[in-house]
Write a protein that holds these residues in place. Sequence first.
Motif, PDB file in Angstrom:
ATOM      1  N   UNK A   1      -5.253   7.000   3.897  1.00 39.71           N
ATOM      2  CA  UNK A   1      -6.969   6.186   4.114  1.00 39.71           C
ATOM      3  C   UNK A   1      -6.918   4.953   3.379  1.00 39.71           C
ATOM      4  N   UNK A   2      -6.647   5.346   2.164  1.00 37.54           N
ATOM      5  CA  UNK A   2      -7.494   4.617   1.101  1.00 37.54           C
ATOM      6  C   UNK A   2      -6.971   3.744   1.290  1.00 37.54           C
ATOM      7  N   UNK A   3      -5.100   3.860   0.989  1.00 37.79           N
ATOM      8  CA  UNK A   3      -4.016   2.756   1.328  1.00 37.79           C
ATOM      9  C   UNK A   3      -4.558   1.192   2.645  1.00 37.79           C
ATOM     10  N   UNK A   4      -4.891   2.363   3.544  1.00 31.00           N
ATOM     11  CA  UNK A   4      -5.068   0.962   4.416  1.00 31.00           C
ATOM     12  C   UNK A   4      -6.229   0.437   4.771  1.00 31.00           C
TER      13      UNK A   4
ATOM     14  N   UNK B   1      -5.045  -4.355   4.155  1.00 29.78           N
ATOM     15  CA  UNK B   1      -5.419  -4.157   5.548  1.00 29.78           C
ATOM     16  C   UNK B   1      -4.724  -4.618   6.008  1.00 29.78           C
ATOM     17  N   UNK B   2      -4.326  -4.406   7.542  1.00 28.75           N
ATOM     18  CA  UNK B   2      -2.595  -4.639   7.950  1.00 28.75           C
ATOM     19  C   UNK B   2      -1.137  -4.063   7.499  1.00 28.75           C
ATOM     20  N   UNK B   3      -1.463  -3.211   6.354  1.00 26.53           N
ATOM     21  CA  UNK B   3      -1.088  -1.803   6.092  1.00 26.53           C
ATOM     22  C   UNK B   3      -0.465  -0.899   6.607  1.00 26.53           C
ATOM     23  N   UNK B   4       1.003  -0.112   6.665  1.00 28.33           N
ATOM     24  CA  UNK B   4       1.403   1.694   6.793  1.00 28.33           C
ATOM     25  C   UNK B   4       1.501   1.865   6.134  1.00 28.33           C
ATOM     26  N   UNK B   5       0.940   3.254   5.377  1.00 29.36           N
ATOM     27  CA  UNK B   5       0.883   3.065   4.247  1.00 29.36           C
ATOM     28  C   UNK B   5       2.124   4.766   4.200  1.00 29.36           C
TER      29      UNK B   5
END
Length: 181
Positions: free
Chosen positions: A130-133, A137-141
């Motif tokens: 949740x925090x990472x993405x 934005x556009x990322x997949x933790x």
Amino acid sequence: TETREGFIVWPAAPPLAKLYIEPTTACNYHCRTCVRNTWDEKIGFMAFSTFEKLIGDLKTVKTLKEIAFWGIGEPLLHPDIVKMITLAKTLGVKTELITNGALLNEDMAKNLITADLDTLVVSVDGASSDTYEEIRCGGDFDQVQENIVGLQRAQWELGRNNPEIGVEFVVMKRNVAQLPK
């Protein structure tokens, strides 16, 4: 500088020890904290011929110890990044690359290892999906975590310790509580 004992002559600038090279300004993410959000410059990729000339010119710089590949863009997007690292290593310097980790698949991991990359730093800015993405934005933790594990697996399979793996975390109000994780 004048002293009681006489003059001390200092070099005008410290010798060049570390060079930062930005292979591209293109990126596959749209991070909330990135300067690219307010930047209206054209996206660019360094021509490999330009990089070759630079490396040729650097052969005379005996104080150079390290070349770092990073900047506003994602270095792994450059089609010649592995060749750039390999060529940089001919100078006898350490090499470092900072990435968002999204493109660090099995082939790329093995190529970076065999190119003799010394340090790879993955920017994460979150310890949960949740925090990472939300920040990246556009990322997949989960994919980035899997890619880091894949790099470690490739090191083991190839019997190599390089690159040293680091994690970079920009602390903000929205993620500071996750820093210990």
